[in-house]
Design a protein around this motif. Structure first.
Motif, mmCIF file in Angstrom:
data_model
loop_
_atom_site.group_PDB
_atom_site.id
_atom_site.type_symbol
_atom_site.label_atom_id
_atom_site.label_comp_id
_atom_site.label_asym_id
_atom_site.label_seq_id
_atom_site.Cartn_x
_atom_site.Cartn_y
_atom_site.Cartn_z
ATOM 1 N N SER A 24 -9.661 10.580 -3.842
ATOM 2 C CA SER A 24 -10.804 9.758 -3.435
ATOM 3 C C SER A 24 -10.478 8.797 -2.311
ATOM 4 C CB SER A 24 -11.314 8.940 -4.638
ATOM 5 O OG SER A 24 -11.698 9.774 -5.697
ATOM 6 N N LEU A 25 -9.217 8.771 -1.854
ATOM 7 C CA LEU A 25 -8.806 7.742 -0.905
ATOM 8 C C LEU A 25 -9.640 7.720 0.373
ATOM 9 C CD1 LEU A 25 -6.848 5.442 -0.252
ATOM 10 C CD2 LEU A 25 -5.284 7.151 0.699
ATOM 11 N N PRO A 26 -9.870 8.849 1.067
ATOM 12 C CA PRO A 26 -10.670 8.774 2.299
ATOM 13 C C PRO A 26 -12.073 8.214 2.053
ATOM 14 C CG PRO A 26 -9.499 10.858 2.192
ATOM 15 C CD PRO A 26 -9.336 10.215 0.848
ATOM 16 N N PHE A 54 0.850 -1.191 0.000
ATOM 17 C CA PHE A 54 0.000 0.000 0.000
ATOM 18 C C PHE A 54 0.883 1.238 0.000
ATOM 19 C CE2 PHE A 54 -2.110 3.475 2.307
ATOM 20 C CZ PHE A 54 -3.232 3.653 1.485
ATOM 21 N N GLY A 55 0.540 2.202 -0.831
ATOM 22 C CA GLY A 55 1.260 3.460 -0.840
ATOM 23 C C GLY A 55 0.984 4.235 -2.110
ATOM 24 N N PRO A 56 1.482 5.487 -2.174
ATOM 25 C CA PRO A 56 1.304 6.311 -3.372
ATOM 26 C C PRO A 56 2.248 5.869 -4.485
ATOM 27 C CG PRO A 56 2.577 7.494 -1.721
ATOM 28 C CD PRO A 56 2.151 6.204 -1.075
ATOM 29 N N ALA A 57 1.728 5.877 -5.701
ATOM 30 C CA ALA A 57 2.472 5.361 -6.842
ATOM 31 C C ALA A 57 3.430 6.390 -7.418
ATOM 32 C CB ALA A 57 1.511 4.908 -7.936
ATOM 33 N N TYR A 112 -3.061 5.874 -5.150
ATOM 34 C CA TYR A 112 -2.699 4.910 -4.115
ATOM 35 C C TYR A 112 -2.935 3.498 -4.640
ATOM 36 C CZ TYR A 112 -1.603 8.153 -0.400
ATOM 37 O OH TYR A 112 -0.982 9.105 0.360
ATOM 38 N N VAL A 113 -1.950 2.644 -4.405
ATOM 39 C CA VAL A 113 -2.003 1.248 -4.837
ATOM 40 C C VAL A 113 -2.161 0.357 -3.620
ATOM 41 C CG1 VAL A 113 -0.682 -0.624 -5.897
ATOM 42 C CG2 VAL A 113 -0.560 1.685 -6.859
ATOM 43 N N PHE A 114 -3.112 -0.563 -3.698
ATOM 44 C CA PHE A 114 -3.271 -1.593 -2.668
ATOM 45 C C PHE A 114 -3.226 -2.936 -3.375
ATOM 46 C CE2 PHE A 114 -5.498 -4.658 -0.096
ATOM 47 C CZ PHE A 114 -5.202 -4.316 1.210
#
Length: 239
Positions: free
Chosen positions: A202-204, A65-68, A187-189
């Protein structure tokens, strides 16, 4: 294009010990979530394709998980300026001055079944404490990658060097990954079930919706436990 034999002036040193995963302050929200709930949440928030089918990892127990940040690949050519640049050049351009916690995304360049990097080149991700690597191609040296502290997910392992087939040509541009657009900063999960790419803005909302999806599923499971089987014969009244 030749095999890389240097680290752009950075001494190889010793890979630092494992660091706590950087979840960007979303650790508590992410706890217990999986890619399926996040994919459902993305479907309720956006209309574009955002999910990736299951990938392969040297250690599939690790969640990514984290920003790309991105490195774009293309079919190898010897007559373009990028052919004189190394993997290290594009890596440091992609991760920038604050690499910790980022996810390095490698596009396929049209050749998802050849090597895009391996344990030596990707030791930089350990040195600079990236959250991990997501590659739309194969990687070498799974045993070495397993020993690093970051998560790695890709299209599989291979043994042959791929630098005569594909080459990086740009850093931090939008790339296509198995039919999904990945924009730097998304963000990639990724877990063993698959992956999802979430726009940063849109993450939250997506995380909150994923929590709601899991809660809905839990209520459905409880309801199913108590539902009657319509095929079971009913006893006649008075018997």
């Amino acid at each position: 294009m030749t095999r890389e034999t240097n680290t752009a002036g950075r001494p190889p040193g010793i890979v630092p010990p494992a660091q706590p995963a950087d979840t960007g302050g979303y650790g508590e929200v992410l706890a217990g979530l999986g890619s399926a709930a996040l994919v459902d949440a993305m479907g309720r928030t956006h209309r574009h394709r955002a999910h990736l089918l299951p990938l392969v990892s040297p250690d599939p127990t690790r969640t990514l998980f984290g920003p790309a940040v991105t490195m774009a690949y293309m079919p190898w050519r010897d007559d373009v300026p990028q052919a004189s640049r190394t993997f290290a050049d594009f890596f440091y351009e992609a991760v920038g001055p604050d690499p910790a916690g980022k996810v390095l995304v490698l596009s396929s360049g049209g050749y998802a079944q050849v090597s895009h990097a391996g344990g030596t080149k990707l030791s930089r991700a350990a040195h600079h404490h990236l959250a991990g690597v997501l590659a739309d191609g194969r990687l070498r040296d799974f045993g070495q990658l397993r020993g690093y502290d970051f998560a790695t997910w890709c299209q599989g392992e291979t043994t042959r060097w791929g630098g005569d087939t594909v080459m990086p040509y740009a850093a931090n541009i939008t790339v296509e990954f198995a039919g999904v657009a990945v924009v730097p900063g998304d963000y990639v999960f990724c877990d063993a079930a698959g992956a999802v790419v979430i726009p940063a803005g849109s993450l939250p909302e997506v995380l909150a919706t994923a929590r709601a999806v899991d809660a809905e599923d839990a209520r459905f499971v409880e309801r199913i436990r108590t539902e009657a089987n319509p095929a079971t014969p009913r006893r006649a009244s008075g018997t």
